[in-house]
Design a protein around this motif. Structure first.
Motif, mmCIF file in Angstrom:
data_model
loop_
_atom_site.group_PDB
_atom_site.id
_atom_site.type_symbol
_atom_site.label_atom_id
_atom_site.label_comp_id
_atom_site.label_asym_id
_atom_site.label_seq_id
_atom_site.Cartn_x
_atom_site.Cartn_y
_atom_site.Cartn_z
ATOM 1 N N ILE A 1 -0.374 -5.773 6.356
ATOM 2 C CA ILE A 1 0.130 -4.520 5.709
ATOM 3 C C ILE A 1 0.113 -3.742 6.832
ATOM 4 O O ILE A 1 -1.394 -3.764 7.073
ATOM 5 C CB ILE A 1 -0.339 -3.408 4.643
ATOM 6 C CG1 ILE A 1 0.527 -4.641 3.343
ATOM 7 C CG2 ILE A 1 0.450 -3.097 4.354
ATOM 8 C CD1 ILE A 1 -0.361 -4.414 2.005
ATOM 9 N N ASP A 2 0.583 -2.606 7.604
ATOM 10 C CA ASP A 2 0.482 -1.682 8.054
ATOM 11 C C ASP A 2 0.210 -0.571 8.197
ATOM 12 O O ASP A 2 0.341 -0.175 7.049
ATOM 13 C CB ASP A 2 1.863 -1.195 8.995
ATOM 14 C CG ASP A 2 2.168 -0.772 10.380
ATOM 15 O OD1 ASP A 2 0.602 -0.460 10.698
ATOM 16 O OD2 ASP A 2 2.972 -0.057 10.474
ATOM 17 N N THR A 3 -1.612 -0.630 8.486
ATOM 18 C CA THR A 3 -1.981 0.748 7.864
ATOM 19 C C THR A 3 -2.006 1.986 9.436
ATOM 20 O O THR A 3 -3.143 2.704 8.976
ATOM 21 C CB THR A 3 -3.717 0.553 7.551
ATOM 22 O OG1 THR A 3 -3.761 -0.410 8.479
ATOM 23 C CG2 THR A 3 -2.931 -0.319 6.887
ATOM 24 N N THR A 4 -1.313 1.617 10.088
ATOM 25 C CA THR A 4 -1.124 2.694 11.055
ATOM 26 C C THR A 4 -1.783 4.235 10.411
ATOM 27 O O THR A 4 -1.976 5.152 11.682
ATOM 28 C CB THR A 4 -0.511 2.379 12.545
ATOM 29 O OG1 THR A 4 0.741 2.738 11.930
ATOM 30 C CG2 THR A 4 -0.861 1.315 12.896
ATOM 31 N N LEU B 1 -7.029 3.482 -3.168
ATOM 32 C CA LEU B 1 -7.686 2.962 -2.005
ATOM 33 C C LEU B 1 -8.590 3.890 -2.208
ATOM 34 O O LEU B 1 -8.424 5.473 -1.614
ATOM 35 C CB LEU B 1 -6.853 3.290 -0.539
ATOM 36 C CG LEU B 1 -7.649 2.772 0.779
ATOM 37 C CD1 LEU B 1 -8.129 1.110 0.522
ATOM 38 C CD2 LEU B 1 -6.638 3.480 1.812
ATOM 39 N N VAL C 1 -9.524 0.095 6.931
ATOM 40 C CA VAL C 1 -8.977 0.431 6.811
ATOM 41 C C VAL C 1 -7.991 -0.609 7.527
ATOM 42 O O VAL C 1 -7.160 -1.764 7.536
ATOM 43 C CB VAL C 1 -7.859 1.162 7.114
ATOM 44 C CG1 VAL C 1 -6.723 1.390 7.126
ATOM 45 C CG2 VAL C 1 -7.760 2.783 5.995
ATOM 46 N N HIS C 2 -8.876 -1.093 8.641
ATOM 47 C CA HIS C 2 -8.319 -1.948 10.300
ATOM 48 C C HIS C 2 -8.387 -3.204 9.381
ATOM 49 O O HIS C 2 -7.535 -3.921 8.772
ATOM 50 C CB HIS C 2 -8.970 -2.103 11.191
ATOM 51 C CG HIS C 2 -9.000 -2.835 12.535
ATOM 52 N ND1 HIS C 2 -7.924 -2.478 12.883
ATOM 53 C CD2 HIS C 2 -9.909 -4.327 12.364
ATOM 54 C CE1 HIS C 2 -8.278 -4.122 13.659
ATOM 55 N NE2 HIS C 2 -9.386 -4.935 13.414
ATOM 56 N N VAL D 1 -2.714 5.305 7.906
ATOM 57 C CA VAL D 1 -3.362 5.735 6.623
ATOM 58 C C VAL D 1 -3.867 6.103 7.630
ATOM 59 O O VAL D 1 -5.363 5.992 8.178
ATOM 60 C CB VAL D 1 -3.665 4.763 6.010
ATOM 61 C CG1 VAL D 1 -4.778 5.041 4.834
ATOM 62 C CG2 VAL D 1 -3.203 4.202 5.417
ATOM 63 N N TYR E 1 -3.369 7.047 -1.489
ATOM 64 C CA TYR E 1 -3.223 5.495 -0.922
ATOM 65 C C TYR E 1 -3.374 4.080 -2.002
ATOM 66 O O TYR E 1 -4.653 4.455 -2.510
ATOM 67 C CB TYR E 1 -2.983 4.894 0.048
ATOM 68 C CG TYR E 1 -2.103 5.722 1.674
ATOM 69 C CD1 TYR E 1 -0.980 5.602 1.556
ATOM 70 C CD2 TYR E 1 -3.188 6.330 2.406
ATOM 71 C CE1 TYR E 1 -0.556 6.810 2.946
ATOM 72 C CE2 TYR E 1 -2.848 7.348 2.681
ATOM 73 C CZ TYR E 1 -1.881 6.830 3.539
ATOM 74 O OH TYR E 1 -0.829 8.116 4.885
ATOM 75 N N LEU F 1 1.064 -1.122 0.099
ATOM 76 C CA LEU F 1 -0.141 0.051 0.149
ATOM 77 C C LEU F 1 0.950 1.275 -0.007
ATOM 78 O O LEU F 1 1.681 1.303 0.800
ATOM 79 C CB LEU F 1 -1.311 0.186 1.894
ATOM 80 C CG LEU F 1 -1.602 1.367 1.294
ATOM 81 C CD1 LEU F 1 -2.881 0.947 -0.148
ATOM 82 C CD2 LEU F 1 -2.565 0.743 2.906
ATOM 83 N N VAL G 1 -8.546 -4.111 6.116
ATOM 84 C CA VAL G 1 -7.926 -4.374 4.810
ATOM 85 C C VAL G 1 -5.470 -4.826 6.034
ATOM 86 O O VAL G 1 -5.172 -5.792 5.506
ATOM 87 C CB VAL G 1 -6.720 -2.718 4.423
ATOM 88 C CG1 VAL G 1 -5.680 -2.580 3.914
ATOM 89 C CG2 VAL G 1 -8.261 -2.534 3.428
ATOM 90 N N GLN G 2 -5.473 -4.585 6.929
ATOM 91 C CA GLN G 2 -4.697 -4.856 7.566
ATOM 92 C C GLN G 2 -4.396 -6.220 7.917
ATOM 93 O O GLN G 2 -3.986 -6.949 8.069
ATOM 94 C CB GLN G 2 -4.786 -3.576 9.013
ATOM 95 C CG GLN G 2 -3.028 -4.504 9.277
ATOM 96 C CD GLN G 2 -3.093 -2.986 10.380
ATOM 97 O OE1 GLN G 2 -2.769 -1.879 10.331
ATOM 98 N NE2 GLN G 2 -2.252 -3.399 11.486
#
Length: 185
Positions: A142-145, A122, A133-134, A147, A110, A98, A136-137
């Motif tokens: 993939i770390d989305t913190t 996205l 987003v949570h 985003v 993104y 991402l 998706v992670q």
């Protein structure tokens, strides 16, 4: 992969209402201008164009993001033609990364990057973006913190307030134009 139920995310009602209202505010005076200005453009032609444009905008704002165990999908209602808005589907197993990209206005969007190198935007204007987003992670690892949504709600509240002011001015101008006899200044 975690067992999460199918999730459907739609465009935020605040964003949808604001953009549809702005469209109305910008286009509603157009059919009245030829009547007041004495030009030969048919108001019916302008009304037809405004209606078609409104339907196209409504269709574009009918985007849905669907997350299930296999993939993420961006879809539109069947009545929205593919040449107007094209959806996409990307299996979770195909997502490599991402990646952020800056916009011309200085924001960040993104893109999902697939193993084949294709990029998929996205969707960021959905209601429940944090939950999207949570998930998706959860599905990709993939770390989305970091985003964040492209636009914050307060930006749309300001745009909505400006749109309501513009609608008020539109109404006043249309009322004023038709409340006096034509041809008099």
């Amino acid at each position: 992969m975690p067992e999460l139920p199918i999730s459907i995310f739609k465009i935020s009602p605040l964003i949808r209402f604001t953009l549809l209202s702005l469209y109305v505010a910008l286009t509603i005076p157009l059919p009245f201008l030829p009547q007041v200005g004495g030009t030969v453009i048919s108001p019916l032609f302008l009304w037809a164009g405004i209606c078609l444009g409104g339907i196209a905008l409504y269709g574009a704002l009918a985007e849905q993001v669907i997350l299930d165990r296999q993939s993420i999908q961006v879809t539109y209602p069947v009545w929205v033609p593919g040449w107007l808005r094209r959806g996409w589907s990307l299996p979770w197993s195909e997502i490599k990364a991402l990646k952020p990209r800056s916009t011309g206005q200085g924001g960040l969007v993104y893109y999902f990057v697939s193993h084949s190198g294709k990029a998929y935007l996205l969707p960021m204007r959905v209601a429940g973006f944090a939950q999207l987003v949570h998930q998706v992670q959860s599905y990709t690892g993939i770390d989305t913190t970091d985003v964040r949504p492209l636009s914050q709600p307060w930006m749309y509240f300001i745009l909505l307030g400006s749109t309501l002011l513009l609608l008020t001015v539109d109404g006043w101008i249309i009322w004023t134009a038709f409340s006096r006899p034509f041809g008099l200044s």
